[in-house]
Design an enzyme around this catalytic site. Sequence first.
Site, PDB file in Angstrom:
ATOM      1  N   CYS A  19      -4.053  -2.282   0.092  1.00 49.72           N
ATOM      2  CA  CYS A  19      -4.361  -3.627  -0.371  1.00 49.72           C
ATOM      3  C   CYS A  19      -4.541  -4.584   0.884  1.00 49.72           C
ATOM      4  O   CYS A  19      -3.685  -4.187   1.380  1.00 49.72           O
ATOM      5  CB  CYS A  19      -3.442  -4.503  -1.450  1.00 49.72           C
ATOM      6  N   SER A  42       0.543  -1.285  -0.375  1.00 52.17           N
ATOM      7  CA  SER A  42       0.633  -0.129  -0.103  1.00 52.17           C
ATOM      8  C   SER A  42       0.741   1.113   0.383  1.00 52.17           C
ATOM      9  O   SER A  42       2.475   1.130   0.065  1.00 52.17           O
ATOM     10  CB  SER A  42      -0.977   0.142   1.100  1.00 52.17           C
ATOM     11  N   HIS A  74      -0.192  16.164  -0.895  1.00 53.11           N
ATOM     12  CA  HIS A  74       1.556  17.247  -1.633  1.00 53.11           C
ATOM     13  C   HIS A  74       0.200  18.250  -1.408  1.00 53.11           C
ATOM     14  O   HIS A  74      -0.856  17.992  -1.309  1.00 53.11           O
ATOM     15  CB  HIS A  74       0.987  16.891  -3.235  1.00 53.11           C
TER      16      HIS A  74
END
Length: 273
Positions: free
Chosen positions: A146, A118, A123
């Site tokens: 996942c 994962s 940002h």
Amino acid sequence: MELTAEERIELHGFNNLTKSLSFNLYDICYTRSKKEREAYIEYIDEQYSADRLTNILQHVADIIGAHVLNVAKQDYVPQGASVTVLVSEGPIVEVPTGTYEESPGPLPDNVVLQLDKSHITVHTYPEYHPEEGISTFRADIDVSTCGEISPLKALNYLIHSFETDVMSLDYRVRGFTRAKDGHKLFIDHDINSIQNYIPDNIKETYDMIDVNVYQEHIFHTKCKLKEFDLNNYLFGYSKDKLDPKEVEAITEMLTTEMDEIFYGKNIANSILQ
């Protein structure tokens, strides 16, 4: 096939479902001069530096039960920062019971479950308009997992980690995994709204709308602050230093900025004379 808390299905190998949360937030401020705008950007870059963002994402990893493999972080010039965290954990061979109650996740210092393969990213985008007097800070956060745990469990903590006027939230479950008998599982938990993962005291302060595509396991929620104290949006002074007309004009500008971001379209601007 959606699993209930009472069901316990043995999987064929690892849970390959990918669950992705995209969390976009906006903080808005009124800055009436170049000096104030530059000071606001400096404040944001310090408040949400790569180091602090890394700390936030490491708490997210703890909440969703992830082991941090690698961290890449960068402060940018003239402004902004990015952090990417790769996480992993051992495979889970069964879907656990009682995992998927729709409720706000914990604040940091709780490890919930394990997951595998994962990533978590953030940002930031501080910006301002040189004439209109509005400065805006945007942070884009993605948590992709996942395995059996949903990244929505980290949403409560993320909301508490930022000063947020407008939020745009997207959650999607992709792919499929297989039960031991070969039956495909396209989702392994019940969900009807992202709002169920937001605490009631937070929901009371925001106007919210949902756009969900249930058959595609796509969920979208937008949130806008209902009311605000102008003093929290002035940089370096309080509203008692302004005359009533200025207070009214600045309040209208801030409201317009929030509405435009929330509805995703331009509205007639109010310019402070």
